[in-house]
Design an enzyme around this catalytic site. Sequence first.
Site, PDB file in Angstrom:
ATOM      1  N   ASP A  53      49.314  47.951 -11.647  1.00 16.96           N
ATOM      2  CA  ASP A  53      49.872  47.647 -10.311  1.00 16.96           C
ATOM      3  C   ASP A  53      49.425  46.331  -9.697  1.00 16.96           C
ATOM      4  O   ASP A  53      49.160  46.258  -8.490  1.00 16.96           O
ATOM      5  CB  ASP A  53      49.535  48.786  -9.353  1.00 16.96           C
ATOM      6  CG  ASP A  53      50.137  50.109  -9.756  1.00 16.96           C
ATOM      7  OD1 ASP A  53      50.823  50.166 -10.783  1.00 16.96           O
ATOM      8  OD2 ASP A  53      49.905  51.100  -9.043  1.00 16.96           O
ATOM      9  N   LYS A 109      56.175  53.547 -12.471  1.00 14.60           N
ATOM     10  CA  LYS A 109      55.637  54.891 -12.262  1.00 14.60           C
ATOM     11  C   LYS A 109      55.867  55.345 -10.819  1.00 14.60           C
ATOM     12  O   LYS A 109      55.560  54.605  -9.879  1.00 14.60           O
ATOM     13  CB  LYS A 109      54.147  54.935 -12.609  1.00 14.60           C
ATOM     14  CG  LYS A 109      53.269  53.983 -11.814  1.00 14.60           C
ATOM     15  CD  LYS A 109      51.831  54.046 -12.322  1.00 14.60           C
ATOM     16  CE  LYS A 109      50.902  53.189 -11.497  1.00 14.60           C
ATOM     17  NZ  LYS A 109      50.737  53.617 -10.103  1.00 14.60           N
ATOM     18  N   CYS A 127      45.038  54.269  -8.159  1.00 13.90           N
ATOM     19  CA  CYS A 127      45.895  54.258  -9.342  1.00 13.90           C
ATOM     20  C   CYS A 127      45.142  53.995 -10.644  1.00 13.90           C
ATOM     21  O   CYS A 127      45.509  54.539 -11.690  1.00 13.90           O
ATOM     22  CB  CYS A 127      47.021  53.247  -9.160  1.00 13.90           C
ATOM     23  SG  CYS A 127      48.164  53.704  -7.828  1.00 13.90           S
TER      24      CYS A 127
END
Length: 223
Positions: A24, A129, A162
Site C-alpha cells: 500500500d 485488496k 495492513c
Amino acid sequence: MITVDAVPYPYRFDSDRAALVVIDMQRDFIEEGGFGSVLGNDVRPLATIVPTVAKLLALARAQGMLVVHTRESHLPDLSDCPPAKLRRGNPALAIGAEGPMGRILVRGEPGNQILPMLAPRDGELVIDKPGKGAFYATDLHAQLQQHGITHLLFAGVTTEVCVQTSMREANDRGYECLIVEDACASYFPVFHQATLAMLIAQGGIVGWKAPLATLQKSFGGPA
C-alpha cells in the site's frame, strides 16, 4: 541459500523461492494533502521510508525475486467493500467519497495509485485488496503458489495495520516471513515499534525482522 542476520535468529531463504511484498505505498496514504493527512495524520514518517523501499525494490529486482505490490482499493460501486468498513470512521471522509485526490480508496483514482518512485514494473504482481490483509478476497496465495514461493519479505504501510495483517495471514498459510523494519512505517511511531516486537516475540511467533542494511549485506552489497 541466503542467510540474513535477523532477529530473533538467522533467516534463511532461496531467492528464487522468495518474494518481496510491498504493501500500500499509495499516494493517498503518503503524500501531503492525501487521505491520510486529511484525516489529521502526520504523513512524514511514511514519506521518510520511500527511499528505503526504493532501495529494497532495487535489491529484490537485482536478485530476480518476485515482486508484489498491493493497493487497498475498491470497485467504483463499492460492492466489494464490507458494510462495516463503510460505516467506520469520519462519515464526511467515507470510502468512495470525493477526497483531495479523487474518490477515496477507489480503483483508478489518482490517490489510489502507487507512488511513481515505487511504481510496479512489467511482470510484477499488483494486488488490489478490499481488506487490510493482502490475502483476503484476492488470488495472492494462488499466484505465489504458482511461482513456488515459500518465503516473503514485507515492506510498506502501515506497520500495525495492513503490513502486520498481511504478514499474519501469510504465516497462517505456511510462508516464512521477514519484515524489513526500516522499510515500514506508521503514522504513530510507537505503534510501529510495538508491532515489530509482537511479530518477533516468542521465538518469532509470526516471523523475523531485519533492517535493509542487513539484508543488503546478506546479498554481498553495502552494509
